[in-house]
Motif scaffolding. Structure first.
Motif, PDB file in Angstrom:
ATOM      1  N   SER A 143       0.833  10.232  -3.826  1.00 43.04           N
ATOM      2  CA  SER A 143       0.233  10.412  -2.500  1.00 43.04           C
ATOM      3  C   SER A 143      -1.280  10.625  -2.600  1.00 43.04           C
ATOM      4  O   SER A 143      -1.874  11.379  -1.820  1.00 43.04           O
ATOM      5  CB  SER A 143       0.892  11.582  -1.750  1.00 43.04           C
ATOM      6  N   THR A 187       0.839  -1.202   0.000  1.00 48.49           N
ATOM      7  CA  THR A 187       0.000   0.000   0.000  1.00 48.49           C
ATOM      8  C   THR A 187       0.874   1.252   0.000  1.00 48.49           C
ATOM      9  O   THR A 187       0.575   2.240  -0.686  1.00 48.49           O
ATOM     10  CB  THR A 187      -0.906  -0.002   1.234  1.00 48.49           C
ATOM     11  N   VAL A 203      -7.819   1.719   1.659  1.00 54.10           N
ATOM     12  CA  VAL A 203      -6.523   2.407   1.622  1.00 54.10           C
ATOM     13  C   VAL A 203      -6.412   3.391   2.783  1.00 54.10           C
ATOM     14  O   VAL A 203      -5.367   3.502   3.441  1.00 54.10           O
ATOM     15  CB  VAL A 203      -6.347   3.132   0.275  1.00 54.10           C
ATOM     16  N   ALA A 209      -4.268   5.184  -5.467  1.00 57.78           N
ATOM     17  CA  ALA A 209      -3.643   3.998  -4.875  1.00 57.78           C
ATOM     18  C   ALA A 209      -4.650   2.862  -4.772  1.00 57.78           C
ATOM     19  O   ALA A 209      -4.309   1.685  -4.976  1.00 57.78           O
ATOM     20  CB  ALA A 209      -3.075   4.340  -3.506  1.00 57.78           C
ATOM     21  N   CYS A 229       2.236   1.773  -3.589  1.00 59.98           N
ATOM     22  CA  CYS A 229       1.215   2.301  -4.490  1.00 59.98           C
ATOM     23  C   CYS A 229       0.842   3.745  -4.130  1.00 59.98           C
ATOM     24  O   CYS A 229       0.545   4.568  -5.006  1.00 59.98           O
ATOM     25  CB  CYS A 229      -0.036   1.413  -4.455  1.00 59.98           C
ATOM     26  N   TYR A 230       0.878   4.067  -2.823  1.00 59.16           N
ATOM     27  CA  TYR A 230       0.524   5.428  -2.381  1.00 59.16           C
ATOM     28  C   TYR A 230       1.521   6.441  -2.931  1.00 59.16           C
ATOM     29  O   TYR A 230       1.145   7.494  -3.464  1.00 59.16           O
ATOM     30  CB  TYR A 230       0.498   5.461  -0.851  1.00 59.16           C
ATOM     31  N   THR A 280       3.552   5.852  -5.523  1.00 50.21           N
ATOM     32  CA  THR A 280       3.496   5.772  -6.984  1.00 50.21           C
ATOM     33  C   THR A 280       2.384   6.665  -7.538  1.00 50.21           C
ATOM     34  O   THR A 280       2.534   7.303  -8.581  1.00 50.21           O
ATOM     35  CB  THR A 280       3.286   4.320  -7.423  1.00 50.21           C
ATOM     36  N   SER A 281       1.275   6.736  -6.807  1.00 51.74           N
ATOM     37  CA  SER A 281       0.119   7.508  -7.263  1.00 51.74           C
ATOM     38  C   SER A 281       0.204   8.977  -6.872  1.00 51.74           C
ATOM     39  O   SER A 281      -0.810   9.685  -6.917  1.00 51.74           O
ATOM     40  CB  SER A 281      -1.167   6.904  -6.709  1.00 51.74           C
TER      41      SER A 281
END
Length: 658
Positions: A583, A574, A599, A588, A577-578, A580-581
């Motif tokens: 924040s 998580t 999330v 995410a 992905c957080y 990567t997106s």
């Protein structure tokens, strides 16, 4: 010859006989009546009456003579009475009583001039009713007393209130009226031509004072003045003698106290010269001070304490006591049970001596002894420092060999360190400190003492001081060195540290890491601060020779790894992905194929594990770097350990980190 047959001279002789017999005056009048009854002519009666008048004059003369003799006798008795040892107040009472009885009057009082307030006050009174009492202030203007002082001679009036021959004063008139006085005589009391008081006598009937009475009161006033001055002189002498006796007693006691203090101080010095340590010195001094002792160093750390010092004494109280003592530069009572005294060597602060006493107060000798004990403690600390400095060359040579290429083997170096009470088999940290001002020589002397006290080593190289100290926490060691050395020098001290390390062969590498931490602090503008690779984060990872990736990952995201391993959750994925997106929890959730609320709950759990500041820019950068390092480790070493949790994450091939 009178018609009755008695010669005229016979009546004269009869009057002489009556005078000789001290008969009353009425008996003389009887002789005149006898002559009249015998038929004496007017001329003869005139001659008999003239004889009677002469006889009465002689009788009055004898009476005045007897009265004068009685007065002189009373004056002699008074003079004898005034020679007795009285206090001033008692003497004044005797004078007023004698003055009233001397002339058989109704009242007497005496007033003396007070040099402090410039007024005259009644000091004694006899026969008074209510108005003229001890302490009554006599007004300066008006009254018979003021006239007597101005003229330096007796002044009297037969009827005070009805006499306009002098200046009156309303206050004095009211007092005279209240007492019912009429005739008043005031005689000045003089010594060496200076008037210091007035003696008053008064009667409640109108009467005239005869010259003999005035002369008698003047003589009494002269005797009284001499007696008063003599008594005052004796009281002053007695007071001075008493004060001299007290001074002598104090001097004797002070001499005895000084002898006892000297003996105690000499005993404590002998104890120090005999090789006793600080605990033994404090135990001996505590017994002499009837309390318990504690010695704190310049930064407030306890160096030693005697038996019985309360271990639960609040640090705030001790800090305040030490501050007050150094502010006063001497022993000071800081609380009901605490005394403190600075321990100094010349102008150098070496620490503070704290005395705990259950007694409510400390005598002056105990306070002086406390200062002497502090002086003895200073001598002991300076001797220990000198010993450390004397051993410093050998210890410096050993540390130099550890930091540079040495022909000696590691085993030989370890054995040499053990002889100096330094066990290199135990964990040690290296601290490199750079004073930002102050005396470099003073810093080196302090470092030698500190290293000796901490069972470590010291080496000075240019403006930097390296310390090898036992311990596992390099950050705490650097902070302690910076704080204490800054207090000694009065200037900031920047310190970098590294470790822990065991064995002599790793000391050189750890010293380089500590130097790089110091250089990094300088480059980052952290002058006066402290740091170790752990405090520097990913920068510390770059500065370290060993590049402790696993330690950096544990510090940054270890709690998340542990939680995933224990609970089989996907917090680590998580996080990836957080970031990567960008924040964004919503994006995410799309990458994870879960609901956005899921999330959000995972991010709340991550906050609980990493702390509320994990999304701050600096911390977030370290977290992302740790995520990338964690993924790289498992990419390069498949099946490697997952972290401190001991479990294996289910998303080793997750989405790449942004």
């Amino acid at each position: 010859m009178l018609p009755g047959g008695r010669p005229l001279d016979g009546y004269a002789f009869a009057m002489l006989d009556l005078l000789a017999a001290e008969a009353p005056a009425e008996r003389l009048e009887d002789v005149v009546r006898q002559a009249r009854a015998a038929g004496a002519t007017d001329d003869e009666l005139a001659r008999v009456a003239a004889a009677k008048d002469r006889a009465l004059s002689v009788r009055r003369l004898f009476s005045r003579r007897r009265q004068r003799e009685a007065g002189l006798s009373a004056l002699v008795d008074t003079a004898r009475d005034l020679t007795l040892p009285y206090s001033v107040d008692t003497l004044l009472k005797v004078i007023t009583r004698r003055a009233r009885l001397l002339l058989g009057l109704d009242m007497s009082w005496v007033s003396l001039h007070d040099a402090e307030d410039g007024l005259s006050h009644v000091r004694a009174a006899d026969g008074h009713a209510s108005a003229i009492t001890v302490g009554f202030t006599v007004p300066a203007g008006g009254g018979v007393g003021a006239h007597a002082q101005q003229r330096s001679a007796p002044f009297w009036t037969p009827d005070y209130l009805n006499d306009d021959g002098f200046t009156h004063n309303e206050t004095i008139d009211g007092v005279v009226r209240t007492e019912g006085l009429h005739a008043i005589l005031a005689v000045p009391l003089q010594h060496e031509r200076a008037t210091f008081g007035v003696l008053y006598v008064a009667d409640r009937a109108v009467r005239h004072f005869a010259p003999d009475e005035i002369s008698l009161m003047t003589s009494l006033a002269d005797l009284a003045a001499v007696a008063i001055e003599r008594t005052r002189l004796l009281e002053r002498v007695r007071t001075e003698v008493t004060e001299l006796e007290r001074d002598t007693t104090r001097a004797r006691n002070s001499s005895a106290d000084a002898a006892r203090l000297h003996g105690t101080h000499s005993g404590l010095i002998d104890l120090v010269l005999g090789g006793a340590g600080l605990p033994a010195l404090l135990d001996r001094a505590a017994a002499e001070l009837d309390g318990a002792l504690l010695v704190r160093d310049t930064v407030g750390e306890p160096l030693a304490r005697s038996a019985g010092f309360p271990a639960g004494t609040a640090e705030e109280r001790l800090d305040r006591a030490c501050f007050d003592a150094h502010a006063e530069r001497g022993p000071v009572r800081c609380a009901d049970d605490l005394w403190a005294c600075p321990v100094t060597g010349g102008t150098e602060n070496l620490g503070t001596l704290v005395l705990h006493r259950t007694a409510p107060a400390a005598p002056d000798t105990q306070v002086r002894l406390l200062a002497l004990v502090a002086q003895t403690v200073a001598v002991l600390l300076l001797m220990q420092r000198s010993t450390a400095v004397a051993e410093g060359q050998v210890r410096d040579e050993l540390f130099h060999a550890l930091l540079h290429a040495s022909p000696l083997s590691p085993g030989h170096l370890a054995a040499q360190a053990r002889r100096l009470a330094v066990d290199l088999a135990e964990p040690h940290v290296v601290v490199v400190a750079r004073p930002e001002g102050g005396s470099q020589g003073r810093a080196v002397v302090w470092a030698s003492s500190y290293a000796h006290r901490m069972a470590g080593l010291k080496y000075a190289d240019g403006g930097r001081i390296a310390l090898l100290l036992p311990g596992r926490d390099p950050g705490a060691a650097a902070e302690a060195v910076s704080r204490e050395l800054s207090s000694v020098l009065g200037h900031p001290v920047t310190a970098g540290a590294a470790g822990p390390v065991t064995g002599p062969e790793a000391v050189r590498r750890t010293h380089r890491e500590a130097q790089r931490c110091l250089d990094a602090l300088t480059a980052l503008g952290g002058t006066g601060g402290t740091a170790s690779p752990r405090e520097l984060g990913f920068l510390g990872l770059l500065l370290s020779d060993q590049h402790d990736v696993d330690g950096f990952v544990r510090t940054a995201i270890g709690p998340v790894l542990h939680y995933d391993g224990q609970q089989s959750t996907e917090l680590l994925r998580t996080l990836e992905c957080y970031f990567t997106s960008g924040s964004s929890p919503t994006r995410a959730a799309e990458l994870l194929h879960v609901h956005p609320n899921t999330v959000s709950r995972r991010l709340e759990r991550i906050t609980e594990l990493l702390g509320a500041d994990w999304q701050e820019p600096a911390r977030a950068l370290e977290v992302q770097l740790a995520l990338r390092l964690q993924r790289a480790r498992h990419t390069l070493v498949p099946g490697g350990p997952d972290g401190p949790g001991g479990g294996r994450s289910r998303h080793q091939a997750g989405t790449p980190v942004a």
